[in-house]
Design an enzyme around this catalytic site. Structure first.
Site, PDB file in Angstrom:
ATOM      1  CE  LYS A   1      23.125  41.916  15.558  1.00 52.51           C
ATOM      2  NZ  LYS A   1      21.538  41.668  14.941  1.00 52.51           N
TER       3      LYS A   1
ATOM      4  CD  GLU B   1      19.384  57.230  19.084  1.00 56.45           C
ATOM      5  OE1 GLU B   1      20.122  56.602  18.691  1.00 56.45           O
ATOM      6  OE2 GLU B   1      18.098  57.900  17.511  1.00 56.45           O
TER       7      GLU B   1
ATOM      8  N   GLY C   1      17.931  42.455  16.636  1.00 59.59           N
ATOM      9  CA  GLY C   1      17.889  43.173  18.340  1.00 59.59           C
ATOM     10  C   GLY C   1      16.209  42.818  18.456  1.00 59.59           C
ATOM     11  NE  ARG C   2      12.280  43.429  13.771  1.00 55.77           N
ATOM     12  CZ  ARG C   2      13.059  43.219  12.744  1.00 55.77           C
ATOM     13  NH1 ARG C   2      14.414  44.366  13.626  1.00 55.77           N
ATOM     14  NH2 ARG C   2      13.266  42.819  11.763  1.00 55.77           N
TER      15      ARG C   2
ATOM     16  CD  GLU D   1      12.814  47.978  14.178  1.00 50.74           C
ATOM     17  OE1 GLU D   1      13.869  49.180  13.715  1.00 50.74           O
ATOM     18  OE2 GLU D   1      13.675  47.078  14.777  1.00 50.74           O
TER      19      GLU D   1
ATOM     20  CG  HIS E   1     -13.460  53.208  31.612  1.00 49.57           C
ATOM     21  ND1 HIS E   1     -14.345  53.524  32.396  1.00 49.57           N
ATOM     22  CD2 HIS E   1     -13.368  51.657  32.127  1.00 49.57           C
ATOM     23  CE1 HIS E   1     -15.403  52.481  33.277  1.00 49.57           C
ATOM     24  NE2 HIS E   1     -13.607  50.956  32.868  1.00 49.57           N
TER      25      HIS E   1
ATOM     26  CE  LYS F   1      19.678  52.668  14.129  1.00 48.96           C
ATOM     27  NZ  LYS F   1      20.468  52.057  14.232  1.00 48.96           N
TER      28      LYS F   1
HETATM   29  C1  G6Q Z   1      15.965  45.647  16.098  1.00 49.08           C
HETATM   30  C2  G6Q Z   1      16.612  46.855  15.617  1.00 49.08           C
HETATM   31  C3  G6Q Z   1      16.477  48.012  16.216  1.00 49.08           C
HETATM   32  C4  G6Q Z   1      17.816  48.063  16.522  1.00 49.08           C
HETATM   33  C5  G6Q Z   1      17.895  49.760  17.787  1.00 49.08           C
HETATM   34  C6  G6Q Z   1      19.456  49.704  18.663  1.00 49.08           C
HETATM   35  O1  G6Q Z   1      15.465  45.109  15.045  1.00 49.08           O
HETATM   36  O2  G6Q Z   1      17.717  46.726  14.783  1.00 49.08           O
HETATM   37  O3  G6Q Z   1      15.215  48.210  17.197  1.00 49.08           O
HETATM   38  O4  G6Q Z   1      17.665  47.158  18.285  1.00 49.08           O
HETATM   39  O5  G6Q Z   1      18.681  50.346  16.534  1.00 49.08           O
HETATM   40  O6  G6Q Z   1      20.553  48.683  18.013  1.00 49.08           O
HETATM   41  P1  G6Q Z   1      21.924  48.329  18.869  1.00 49.08           P
HETATM   42  O7  G6Q Z   1      21.794  47.359  19.638  1.00 49.08           O
HETATM   43  O8  G6Q Z   1      22.881  48.186  17.461  1.00 49.08           O
HETATM   44  O9  G6Q Z   1      22.491  49.417  19.291  1.00 49.08           O
END
Ligand code: G6Q
Length: 551
Positions: free
Chosen positions: A208, A214, A270-271, A356, A387, A507
């Site tokens: 996003k 990462e 994001g989620r 989250e 199990h 971060k």
């Molecule tokens: C989700 C969070 C988080 C995010 C990641 C990746 O709701 O905001 O999990 O999706 O940190 O972020 P980017 O899509 O900006 O790389």
């Protein structure tokens, strides 16, 4: 509710009082007193059947929980979300994942602009792109068709795509190979690409913000891997890289043509983004038609959530039951147990969605909450869990409400397997609720010393979600069910389910340590706490003792 805190409110206190009655009644008793509850305490809509009768509730409990929802003005909050109000208060953003699956003709305004045409424009571009890749019209730099798709992303830009790919694998094009790289641990990239041919590989960089360390590090490594593998210069990137992002500037700085960028918006968390362009890998795997059918499923659950009376509203009921156990029984977790192997990543996906969202300790007004918020969600597919950890759910000292998810028809009929699988899910819910008394154990001829070990107290609650078969449409409904249950809980607690400030701290700290461990010329004096300083020094001294393989 005025100035009263949630826990001092009338609806909350009524539930506290009522809990004392419920404590006196075992589920065995509740079923004996009210034999009709197994049929009455169910609800069915849009092809999903929810049996919530094996919960430690009566009709009165439900009335009181719904009063709690009304006190929190849940109906208005739902409307506020659907109409684009900026309910993510700490980021001053609308929360409109529901717009991602709204039909073409609908209208949802954000800052004076209808966002639905934007959503459909991106969907159309994704469709066109997916068709070109799937039909081999899209060729790589050397003229070969694309056979491998690697999604690079993390968190919300990874968990949804991974889960959906696994869940809908049955519908996927088996001529295409899908891999997902998320971790900064280089092993993730190395293992995902070790058997891939760069000529035939396409990377989707999903981020996003397009700044996440990462993802950007993995994307850079991917670029180098590709160019080295093809033995060419940056010109090849256009044929092998596309981006999913809200940040066109960063995408173009990375070297991806913005014509190959699929956008989304700041009102998609994001989620909550697997049904936005973040789902591009899903569309490539299952094809645009199936993807749209998944969106239709999401939308049907949205409409159900928005319109069904709370008494029959599945996300509302599940959200309120989560509150009931979390806040009135002290339960700390909820187990999600899908009896469907394709849903093996579903609990992991839900962990982010729920935790989250509702892992918060202050209300939307910045006041400290006066009760526990988000429970820990976890789980594994049945029957594997039976199990392993089910022992603790059956006979341990903790109360762990369970959501069982089962499908009447398997996608692949293999011998007797499915009937046995279903017998297991029904048996587990039955055993948890009704257990086995000492008397029953004795009549089986168990020696007296062994009796306490073989007693199952029962009285352990569960929901049973039953539906026909796992289709893209059903997956959309299930995800939306949990999204809205999560939202329902956040409304009761009056917390912001759509920010994630907790993710930010790690971060920032990592950024500070990176140069300290990467640059050997910096002094071995650091300005952290004694433990962190020592760990960094130790790491610097010990690293490179082995001949690490580099790629
Ligand atoms: C989700 C969070 C988080 C995010 C990641 C990746 O709701 O905001 O999990 O999706 O940190 O972020 P980017 O899509 O900006 O790389």
């Amino acid at each position: 509710m005025g100035n009263l805190s949630l826990t001092e409110s009338r609806a909350w206190k009524a539930l506290l009082d009522h809990k004392k009655n419920i404590d006196r009644k075992h589920l065995r008793q509740l079923f004996a007193d009210d034999p009709g509850r197994g049929e009455r305490m169910t609800t069915e809509d849009i092809g999903i059947f929810l049996d919530y009768s094996k919960n430690r509730i009566t009709d009165q409990t439900l009335k009181l929980l719904i009063k709690l929802a009304n006190q929190a003005e849940l109906k208005n909050r739902i409307e506020a979300m659907f109409s684009g109000e900026k309910i993510n208060v700490t980021e001053d953003r609308a929360v409109l994942h529901v717009a991602l699956r709204a039909p073409k003709g609908s209208k949802i305004m954000v800052d004076g602009k209808n966002v639905i045409p934007l959503v459909h424009e991106v969907l159309d571009r994704m469709t066109d792109f997916s068709n070109r890749v799937r039909s081999s019209q899209w060729k790589g730099h050397t003229g070969k068709r694309i056979r491998n798709i690697v999604n690079i992303g993390i968190g919300g830009s990874d968990l949804g795509p991974v889960m959906a790919y696994e869940a809908l694998r049955y519908y996927s094009d088996r001529n295409l190979t899908f891999r997902f790289v998320s971790n900064i641990d280089g092993i993730d990239f190395a293992e995902a690409t070790r058997d891939l041919n760069p000529d035939e590989t396409m990377f989707i960089v999903s981020s996003k913000t397009f700044t996440t360390i990462e993802t950007m590090t993995n994307a850079q490594t991917a670029k180098e891997w590709l160019l080295k593998g093809l033995g060419v210069d940056a010109g090849a990137v256009a044929k092998h890289f596309v981006a999913v992002s809200t940040n066109a500037k960063k995408v173009s700085e990375f070297g991806i043509d913005t014509a190959n960028m699929f956008g989304f918006w700041d009102w998609v968390g994001g989620r909550y983004s697997m049904d936005s362009a973040i789902g591009l890998s899903t569309m490539l795997a299952i094809g645009p038609e199936h993807f749209r059918s998944m969106l239709k499923g999401f939308h049907e659950m949205d409409e159900h959530f928005r319109n069904a009376p709370f008494e029959r509203n599945m996300p509302v009921l599940m959200g309120l039951l989560a509150i009931w156990y979390n806040n009135f029984f002290g339960a700390q977790t909820i187990a999600v147990l899908p009896y469907e192997n394709y849903l093996k990543r579903f609990p992991a996906y839900l962990q982010q969605l729920t935790m989250e969202s509702n892992g918060k300790q202050v209300t939307t007004d910045g006041e400290k909450v006066t009760c526990n918020t988000g429970p820990v969600y976890w789980g594994e597919p049945g029957t594997n869990g039976q199990h392993s950890f089910y022992q603790l759910i059956h006979q341990g000292t903790r109360l762990i409400p369970c959501d069982f998810i089962a499908f009447v028809n398997p996608l692949i009929q293999v011998g007797r397997h499915h009937d046995i699988l279903m017998a297991n899910v029904f048996a587990q819910a039955e055993a948890l609720a009704f257990g086995k008394t000492a008397r029953q154990v004795r009549t089986e001829g168990t020696p007296e010393w062994l009796v306490p070990h073989r007693v199952f107290n029962g009285n352990r609650p569960s929901n049973m979600i039953l539906t026909d078969r796992l289709t893209p449409d059903t997956l959309g409904k299930l995800v939306a069910l949990y999204e809205h249950s999560t939202f329902t809980q956040s409304v009761i607690w009056n917390i912001d389910a759509f920010d994630q400030w907790g993710v930010e701290l790690g971060k920032v700290l990592a950024q500070r340590i990176i140069p300290e461990i990467e640059n050997p010329s910096t002094l071995l004096e650091f300005n952290h706490d004694g433990s962190t300083n020592n760990l960094i020094r130790r790491y610097r001294k010990m690293k490179n003792r082995h001949n690490n393989k580099t790629i």
